[in-house]
Design a protein around this motif. Structure first.
Motif, mmCIF file in Angstrom:
data_model
loop_
_atom_site.group_PDB
_atom_site.id
_atom_site.type_symbol
_atom_site.label_atom_id
_atom_site.label_comp_id
_atom_site.label_asym_id
_atom_site.label_seq_id
_atom_site.Cartn_x
_atom_site.Cartn_y
_atom_site.Cartn_z
ATOM 1 N N VAL A 56 41.728 51.319 35.414
ATOM 2 C CA VAL A 56 41.996 49.889 35.208
ATOM 3 C C VAL A 56 41.505 49.066 36.396
ATOM 4 C CG1 VAL A 56 43.819 48.173 34.956
ATOM 5 C CG2 VAL A 56 43.924 50.292 33.652
ATOM 6 N N LEU A 57 41.754 49.563 37.604
ATOM 7 C CA LEU A 57 41.301 48.849 38.800
ATOM 8 C C LEU A 57 39.776 48.771 38.859
ATOM 9 C CD1 LEU A 57 43.736 50.229 41.545
ATOM 10 C CD2 LEU A 57 43.949 48.171 40.144
ATOM 11 N N GLY A 58 39.111 49.869 38.518
ATOM 12 C CA GLY A 58 37.650 49.861 38.522
ATOM 13 C C GLY A 58 37.078 48.932 37.465
ATOM 14 N N LEU A 59 37.710 48.889 36.289
ATOM 15 C CA LEU A 59 37.237 48.000 35.228
ATOM 16 C C LEU A 59 37.413 46.536 35.628
ATOM 17 C CD1 LEU A 59 36.101 47.796 32.368
ATOM 18 C CD2 LEU A 59 38.456 47.857 31.514
ATOM 19 N N GLU A 60 38.531 46.230 36.255
ATOM 20 C CA GLU A 60 38.735 44.859 36.733
ATOM 21 C C GLU A 60 37.671 44.461 37.743
ATOM 22 O OE1 GLU A 60 43.627 44.441 36.441
ATOM 23 O OE2 GLU A 60 42.623 44.782 38.360
ATOM 24 N N LEU A 61 37.334 45.380 38.625
ATOM 25 C CA LEU A 61 36.319 45.072 39.633
ATOM 26 C C LEU A 61 34.952 44.867 39.001
ATOM 27 C CD1 LEU A 61 35.640 44.802 42.653
ATOM 28 C CD2 LEU A 61 35.211 47.270 42.688
ATOM 29 N N LEU A 62 34.604 45.697 38.024
ATOM 30 C CA LEU A 62 33.295 45.586 37.377
ATOM 31 C C LEU A 62 33.135 44.279 36.608
ATOM 32 C CD1 LEU A 62 32.735 49.227 36.036
ATOM 33 C CD2 LEU A 62 31.650 48.122 38.006
ATOM 34 N N VAL A 63 34.230 43.732 36.121
ATOM 35 C CA VAL A 63 34.145 42.477 35.364
ATOM 36 C C VAL A 63 34.298 41.259 36.277
ATOM 37 C CG1 VAL A 63 35.183 41.121 33.515
ATOM 38 C CG2 VAL A 63 34.981 43.594 33.274
ATOM 39 N N THR A 64 35.241 41.336 37.210
ATOM 40 C CA THR A 64 35.565 40.167 38.037
ATOM 41 C C THR A 64 34.513 39.892 39.105
ATOM 42 O OG1 THR A 64 37.904 40.643 37.703
ATOM 43 C CG2 THR A 64 37.338 39.134 39.482
ATOM 44 N N LEU A 65 33.986 40.940 39.732
ATOM 45 C CA LEU A 65 33.042 40.728 40.835
ATOM 46 C C LEU A 65 31.771 40.007 40.388
ATOM 47 C CD1 LEU A 65 32.559 41.162 43.832
ATOM 48 C CD2 LEU A 65 31.561 43.389 43.294
ATOM 49 N N PRO A 66 31.089 40.432 39.306
ATOM 50 C CA PRO A 66 29.918 39.649 38.857
ATOM 51 C C PRO A 66 30.283 38.219 38.467
ATOM 52 C CG PRO A 66 29.902 41.823 37.866
ATOM 53 C CD PRO A 66 31.241 41.656 38.513
ATOM 54 N N CYS A 67 31.467 38.046 37.897
ATOM 55 C CA CYS A 67 31.904 36.699 37.510
ATOM 56 C C CYS A 67 32.047 35.801 38.738
ATOM 57 C CB CYS A 67 33.213 36.785 36.739
ATOM 58 S SG CYS A 67 33.965 35.184 36.377
ATOM 59 N N LEU A 68 32.672 36.322 39.789
ATOM 60 C CA LEU A 68 32.849 35.529 41.010
ATOM 61 C C LEU A 68 31.520 35.251 41.700
ATOM 62 C CD1 LEU A 68 36.077 37.147 42.520
ATOM 63 C CD2 LEU A 68 35.851 34.882 41.485
ATOM 64 N N LEU A 69 30.630 36.228 41.678
ATOM 65 C CA LEU A 69 29.314 36.014 42.292
ATOM 66 C C LEU A 69 28.521 34.957 41.524
ATOM 67 C CD1 LEU A 69 28.284 39.682 43.194
ATOM 68 C CD2 LEU A 69 29.182 37.900 44.713
ATOM 69 N N TYR A 70 28.560 35.031 40.211
ATOM 70 C CA TYR A 70 27.857 34.031 39.400
ATOM 71 C C TYR A 70 28.472 32.650 39.589
ATOM 72 C CZ TYR A 70 25.916 31.724 35.288
ATOM 73 O OH TYR A 70 25.275 30.841 34.449
ATOM 74 N N TYR A 71 29.787 32.600 39.672
ATOM 75 C CA TYR A 71 30.467 31.324 39.928
ATOM 76 C C TYR A 71 30.049 30.749 41.276
ATOM 77 C CZ TYR A 71 34.252 28.191 41.280
ATOM 78 O OH TYR A 71 34.965 27.115 41.735
ATOM 79 N N THR A 72 29.974 31.614 42.288
ATOM 80 C CA THR A 72 29.580 31.157 43.621
ATOM 81 C C THR A 72 28.168 30.593 43.612
ATOM 82 O OG1 THR A 72 31.017 32.839 44.611
ATOM 83 C CG2 THR A 72 29.319 31.868 46.021
#
Length: 263
Positions: free
Chosen positions: A174-190
């Motif tokens: 679950v932690l790895g899946l959250e990271l795989l989805v959230t990290l690209p989202c935050l980078l794209y947002y930035t």
């Protein structure tokens, strides 16, 4: 007396008309503010959205948390030869409990980031950047949605009362899946917010007005109801237009005060 009486009124009226015309001519002949001056004044008042730094910090903390959780799970929960070290560091606290506590803290940080981003994006919307607000509306809320869904999955795993090994692997998944989805989202947002800050564009209504003035084949801007447009979109466009007109009137008032002070 009767012959001269009527002639006095036209003369008085003509003098009033002449004074009014002189006043109007003085106002017309005075320096007028141009559209380019208005656009440049609004552009100088551009305020950046400071959330890219927050998103970068949150991404870094997320990566560090996941890496530490994996190390903690392997060394202290699965007990791969480091029982003494884990016991000396954690004491009587279980390793999986530490991971869950960290998960709660991370969720709180994501919640704070979402609230901070919403505040700054709402301010950008009030300054006339409605298109940017719409583009970022779902993107800035996606990390909180992902982490909240991850919390629900962890509650389901806890309620299932699986074995210790299966439970810890599900937790790490679950932690790895959250990271795989959230990290690209935050980078794209930035990237998108940094691009918005770098462009320093004028408000949406100003851009539409500018493109309409310099385009022969362009249609009038849709500030009213059009077929196929939703009521919410019409209301938001009208609110954007009202905000732009407020800025426009403020600039005109400042210019009028300057001209009055000069005379």
């Amino acid at each position: 007396m009767d012959s001269k009486g009527p002639s006095l009124y036209p003369q008085a009226g003509s003098s009033v008309d002449m004074s009014q015309s002189l006043d109007e001519d003085s106002l017309v002949d005075g320096p007028l503010i141009s559209a380019d001056a208005l656009h440049s004044a609004i552009r100088r008042e551009f305020q950046t959205v400071p959330t890219p730094a927050h998103a970068g910090l949150l991404s870094l903390l997320h990566v560090v948390y996941v890496v530490l959780s994996m190390c903690l799970a392997v060394l202290c929960v699965l007990k791969v030869g480091q029982e003494e070290v884990c016991a000396s560091i954690l004491g009587n606290i279980r390793g999986d409990s530490v991971i869950l506590f960290g998960k709660v803290c991370l969720w709180v940080l994501v919640l704070l980031f979402t609230g901070c981003a919403q505040h700054h994006h709402s301010r950008a919307r009030s300054r006339g950047y409605l298109r940017f607000y719409r583009q970022m509306q779902g993107l800035k809320q996606l990390p909180l949605t992902v982490h909240s869904a991850g919390n629900v999955l962890l509650l389901v795993v806890l309620a299932a009362k699986l074995s210790s090994t299966v439970y810890i692997y599900m937790l790490l998944s679950v932690l790895g899946l959250e990271l795989l989805v959230t990290l690209p989202c935050l980078l794209y947002y930035t990237v998108k917010v940094m691009q918005f800050n770098r462009e320093r564009a004028a408000p949406d209504v100003t851009q539409e007005e500018h493109s309409h003035n310099f385009s022969i084949t362009s249609l009038p801007t849709e500030t009213g109801f059009r077929e196929g447009s939703s009521l919410e979109e019409v209301v938001e466009k009208q609110a954007d237009l009202i905000e732009y007109l407020k800025q426009h009137n403020t600039l005109l008032s400042k210019r009028l005060l300057n001209l009055t002070a000069q005379h």
